[in-house]
Design a protein around this motif. Structure first.
Motif, mmCIF file in Angstrom:
data_model
loop_
_atom_site.group_PDB
_atom_site.id
_atom_site.type_symbol
_atom_site.label_atom_id
_atom_site.label_comp_id
_atom_site.label_asym_id
_atom_site.label_seq_id
_atom_site.Cartn_x
_atom_site.Cartn_y
_atom_site.Cartn_z
ATOM 1 N N ILE A 1 0.813 -1.334 0.095
ATOM 2 C CA ILE A 1 0.016 0.025 0.089
ATOM 3 C C ILE A 1 0.899 1.192 0.013
ATOM 4 O O ILE A 1 0.490 2.112 -0.883
ATOM 5 N N GLU A 2 2.008 1.214 0.787
ATOM 6 C CA GLU A 2 2.714 2.379 0.834
ATOM 7 C C GLU A 2 3.384 2.701 -0.509
ATOM 8 O O GLU A 2 3.631 3.723 -1.007
ATOM 9 N N ALA A 3 3.758 1.498 -1.004
ATOM 10 C CA ALA A 3 4.324 1.555 -2.583
ATOM 11 C C ALA A 3 3.512 2.282 -3.562
ATOM 12 O O ALA A 3 4.050 3.367 -4.110
ATOM 13 N N PHE A 4 2.268 2.092 -3.599
ATOM 14 C CA PHE A 4 1.501 2.612 -4.373
ATOM 15 C C PHE A 4 1.056 4.108 -4.024
ATOM 16 O O PHE A 4 0.965 4.961 -4.877
ATOM 17 N N LYS B 1 -5.140 1.830 -6.741
ATOM 18 C CA LYS B 1 -4.423 0.402 -6.765
ATOM 19 C C LYS B 1 -4.202 0.198 -5.268
ATOM 20 O O LYS B 1 -4.018 -1.077 -4.937
ATOM 21 N N ALA B 2 -3.779 0.921 -4.379
ATOM 22 C CA ALA B 2 -3.652 0.917 -3.174
ATOM 23 C C ALA B 2 -4.895 0.328 -2.318
ATOM 24 O O ALA B 2 -4.824 -0.577 -1.697
ATOM 25 N N LEU B 3 -6.038 0.899 -2.860
ATOM 26 C CA LEU B 3 -7.461 0.398 -2.300
ATOM 27 C C LEU B 3 -7.655 -1.036 -2.991
ATOM 28 O O LEU B 3 -8.140 -1.942 -2.130
ATOM 29 N N TYR C 1 -5.534 2.611 5.865
ATOM 30 C CA TYR C 1 -6.230 3.524 5.305
ATOM 31 C C TYR C 1 -5.596 4.910 5.787
ATOM 32 O O TYR C 1 -5.749 5.851 4.795
ATOM 33 N N ASN C 2 -5.034 4.875 6.629
ATOM 34 C CA ASN C 2 -4.355 6.189 6.793
ATOM 35 C C ASN C 2 -3.078 6.494 5.765
ATOM 36 O O ASN C 2 -2.733 7.836 5.546
ATOM 37 N N MET C 3 -2.696 5.313 5.346
ATOM 38 C CA MET C 3 -1.413 5.573 4.170
ATOM 39 C C MET C 3 -2.121 5.950 2.916
ATOM 40 O O MET C 3 -1.715 6.897 2.287
#
Length: 832
Positions: A561-564, A572-574, A597-599
């Motif tokens: 998630i952090e990468a996207f 894409k993170a979602l 979700y904070n990220m």
């Protein structure tokens, strides 16, 4: 199979001092016939009467045995339960079941029982041909579970087919017994009482008569299975020759196991009584004392040590000292170093110096309390006393240097050299791994030194072999320096050393490909959208993990998630949350978290930030935004996406935390929607009935007042009223301002050119703090402390408007009144 007699003259077979009237040969013959020595039985009964008043303090604890009654022993115990034991409890002599009672029924049962032992009748539970219902006994007509027939030579005995067949079967029986003994010990270690009893029954059925060691293992199983009274019952049965003891004699280890069972389960009073019984029986209680001491409350450790020499004749040796330190520093929730120092002084007063093991425990406690400097000073005193440290102690010292913030790597390297030259010890893998970790903690990471240590470990001529942690440590250092590709090469070379990569190694690589490392290496970051992260390579590594059969965990998903998000790909993170977390092969405990979700919320900041020039520096993550970095035309798109993320978070059953509220408030304020951020702050108070980290939220709101995107009046009166309103609201919610609050308010007024209000805020906030501390009766230190940033902001504000005299006045005010040392750059601007 019996233990050899000790130096105290313990008689083989009962573990007690040998009476002069019983020669070893006579004892051995009685033991072979299953007959107890009459003098020994009399001695045991006299010992019981001597210690009866002590043990009677807990009659409920020692009153009834939990050893399974079977065969003829049931009748015997039933007679005693209504006779002898009741009489003993009534007389207050003892809570032990085998005590001599006042009831005629109990005496008759006792006499009949011994008559059965002497006559070798079928009521003897150790007679393999008996017809009892003993679960572990044997006999041709037995109802036991593991019985065997003597008529056919015995199921586990010699076969009637001949001598060769008997030898083969004897070999199989030995192998079976060996396997069952291992199973017995394994089940006892896990506290599985049912499995331990079953293994014991199989051993007896296989012809392996229980020894003292076997019964000690059974006692251990009862203790770890949280049934200490059954452990005490087995001790009684062994001590008094009852059927539940299977004829095994007691030893010092038997008492140790029973005392450990009671102490581990919190029955310390009973443990002390058993210790007194052990001493009265002629056994050493040194090990048992250490067992009880380990489970004592920290406040009672020192008083018990001070009185143990006179009360129990305990010698305060190195083992006792080490156990006391463990109780004070490791078992206790909060290490008590003051009590530990007193214990060390007590040990020194009786001639017991501090050894390396005890020093290691102390240093670990210093490190746990985040006091490494004091621990290092203590170590230097320890070495100055001419005490030679061992490898484990030196490893602990190096870990203290590494754990320090910042890591003291020069001292760690010096200690590593002393280990080789002065103490003649060879560093092992653990020491060198700590050195790699320490070089990685430096700012910036000292990659070259870490690689040198790694090459030392990988040298084929070196006696040190790499571990899985070796590869994870060096990979983490490389990823921290933005060299994820090199880290991946090292991880792939693990198989050459016979070590398979684990999920931990893949998680490190995922973090290396997901985070911006340029600020770590160079000290600043010019990324508009992070170019250090490689979310596509992260997905490839995820597929490789799944192909190897490695499961994802929370760290894996958060790295993806952090990468996207760093690449501004929030959609894409979602999708990672919606797809990866719902795969059936993943653990059921792997669920979306609030931090995920904070990220994504921080990814929204990156997605909509547009710098106007290449000189703007902003950290990847969008935590600090200025107005020229905002695409104002997409304000509604930003708000719609934030609302969608918050709704999806709520549908997932997750509760917003401080980071969620503060990040969202920061987004609203950055796009000029101060009122919307303030509304979110108020709704969080009402909706969740608790305050988030309100101080940070209010500081973000105050900073939002400086945004020129906010369509509000810039008149000094209106701005001052808004600041005053927020301060009054903080006071009403019992939120104490801090130095950041002070500097933020000063910055708001300076940015709008209201220098008088900015300087007046300093006095205003300090007086407000005094009022709050008196009202809240706060005992912590002052939270508003003017610093160099406070006065530098004022100085730059006056200089920007050409008011150099006012800037000089503020400089003198800060240095003389508030004792704040300003930066040389600020001083030069005023004084030059």
């Amino acid at each position: 199979e019996r233990a050899a007699p000790s130096s105290l003259g313990e008689r083989r077979g009962c573990g007690r001092r040998q009476p002069t009237c019983c020669a070893p040969s006579a004892s051995a013959s009685r033991r072979a016939r299953g007959v107890r020595c009459p003098q020994t039985a009399l001695t045991r009964r006299r010992t019981l009467l001597a210690i009866g008043p002590t043990l009677a303090q807990t009659p409920s604890a020692l009153g009834a045995t939990a050893v399974t009654a079977n065969g003829a022993s049931q009748g015997r115990r039933q007679g005693r339960s209504t006779g002898a034991m009741q009489g003993a409890l009534a007389a207050g002599e003892s809570g032990l079941e085998y005590a001599v009672g006042n009831s005629t029924t109990g005496q008759e049962s006792h006499a009949v029982d011994h008559q059965a032992h002497r006559s070798g009748s079928n009521n003897n539970s150790f007679n393999n041909s008996s017809k009892s219902n003993n679960n572990f006994g044997g006999g041709s007509s037995s109802n036991n579970n593991y019985g065997y027939s003597h008529a056919n030579g015995g199921q586990f005995g010699y076969e009637s087919g001949g001598h060769d067949g008997g030898k083969q079967h004897q070999g199989r029986t030995r192998a079976l017994v060996k396997q069952l003994r291992k199973e017995l010990n394994r089940c006892a270690d896990h506290g599985d009482i049912a499995a331990t009893e079953e293994a014991l029954g199989k051993l007896i059925a296989a012809g392996d008569h229980p020894t003292t060691v076997t019964m000690n293992i059974l006692i251990k199983a009862y203790g770890r299975g949280s049934q200490p009274m059954r452990a005490v019952d087995v001790l009684q049965a062994m001590y008094f020759g009852m059927p539940g003891g299977h004829g095994a004699p007691v030893s010092e280890g038997t008492f140790n196991a029973a005392i450990a069972a009671t102490a581990e389960n919190g029955q310390l009073d009973l443990a002390w009584q058993l210790l007194q019984w052990q001493l009265n029986s002629g056994f050493s209680a040194q090990n048992s004392f250490c067992t009880i001491l380990r489970h004592m409350p920290s406040s009672q450790v020192l008083p018990v040590l001070q009185s143990s020499t006179a009360t129990f004749g305990i010698c305060i040796n190195s083992k006792v000292l080490c156990t006391a330190l463990v109780a004070l520093l490791e078992v206790s929730a909060v290490p008590d170093l003051n009590q530990a120092e007193c214990v060390i002084q007590l040990a020194r007063s009786v001639g017991t110096p501090l050894d390396s093991k005890s020093c290691t425990i102390l240093l670990t406690a210093y490190n746990k309390l985040d006091r490494p400097r004091e621990g290092i000073t203590f170590f230097n005193r320890f070495v100055a006393d001419c005490s030679l440290p061992d490898l484990k102690l030196l490893t602990t010292v190096i870990n203290m240097y590494v754990s320090h913030e910042p890591p003291l790597m020069s001292e760690a390297q010096s200690m590593l050299s002393r280990m080789k030259s002065q103490y003649k010890l060879k560093p092992d893998t653990v020491v060198l791994n700590s050195m790699i970790r320490g070089f990685g903690k430096e700012k910036p990471p000292n990659v070259e030194q870490a690689l040198e240590v790694f090459k030392t470990i990988m040298d084929p001529h070196s006696q040190v072999k790499p571990s899985a942690y070796t590869f994870s440590a060096i990979a983490n250092v490389l990823c921290s320096a933005g060299r994820a590709a090199e880290a991946e090469e090292i991880v792939r070379s693990m198989e050459e050393s016979g070590i398979q990569p684990s999920a931990i190694h893949y998680n490190i690589l995922l973090k290396g490909y997901s985070r911006c490392r340029c600020k770590v290496v160079t000290g600043y970051c010019k990324c508009r959208i992070c170019t250090c992260s490689d979310p596509n390579r992260s997905m490839e590594l995820l597929h490789e993990m799944e192909a190897r059969g490695l499961r994802c965990d929370v760290v894996t998903v958060q790295s993806l998630i952090e990468a996207f998000c760093s690449a501004a790909q929030t959609e894409k993170a979602l999708s990672i949350i919606n797809k990866v977390l719902r795969k059936p092969e993943n653990s059921k405990d792997l669920r979306p978290t609030t931090s995920m979700y904070n990220m994504i919320l921080r990814g929204v900041c990156i997605k909509y930030f547009v710098p106007t020039s290449g000189d703007n520096l902003v950290s990847c993550g969008g935590r600090r935004l200025t107005p020229d970095m905002i695409d104002v035309n997409k304000r509604e798109d930003v708000f719609a996406e934030v609302d969608a993320i918050l709704r999806e978070m709520e549908l997932a059953g997750l509760r917003a935390d401080d980071v969620t509220f503060n990040t969202t408030i920061g987004i609203y304020c950055s796009f000029g929607c101060f009122e919307r951020g303030l509304e979110l702050m108020h709704s969080s108070f009402v909706r969740y009935r608790q305050k988030p980290n309100a101080l940070i939220g209010y500081n973000i709101l105050l900073n939002g007042l400086a945004s020129p995107l906010r369509p509000t009046s810039t008149e000094p009166t209106a701005l001052n009223e808004r600041v005053t309103s927020l301060l009054d609201e903080m006071v009403a919610n019992r939120v104490q301002p801090d130095t950041v609050t002070l500097n933020t308010i000063i910055k708001v007024f300076v940015d709008h050119g209201f220098m008088e209000l900015a300087e007046a805020s300093l006095t205003r906030l300090l007086s407000l703090q005094t009022h709050l501390q008196e009202e809240l009766k706060a005992s912590h230190p002052l939270r508003i402390v003017p610093n160099s940033t406070t006065f530098s902001t004022l100085i730059h504000g006056y200089l920007h408007r050409g008011l150099k005299d006012d800037a000089k006045r503020v400089l003198i005010l800060g240095e003389e009144t508030y004792n704040v040392k300003l930066l040389p750059s600020a001083r030069s601007l005023v004084l030059d």
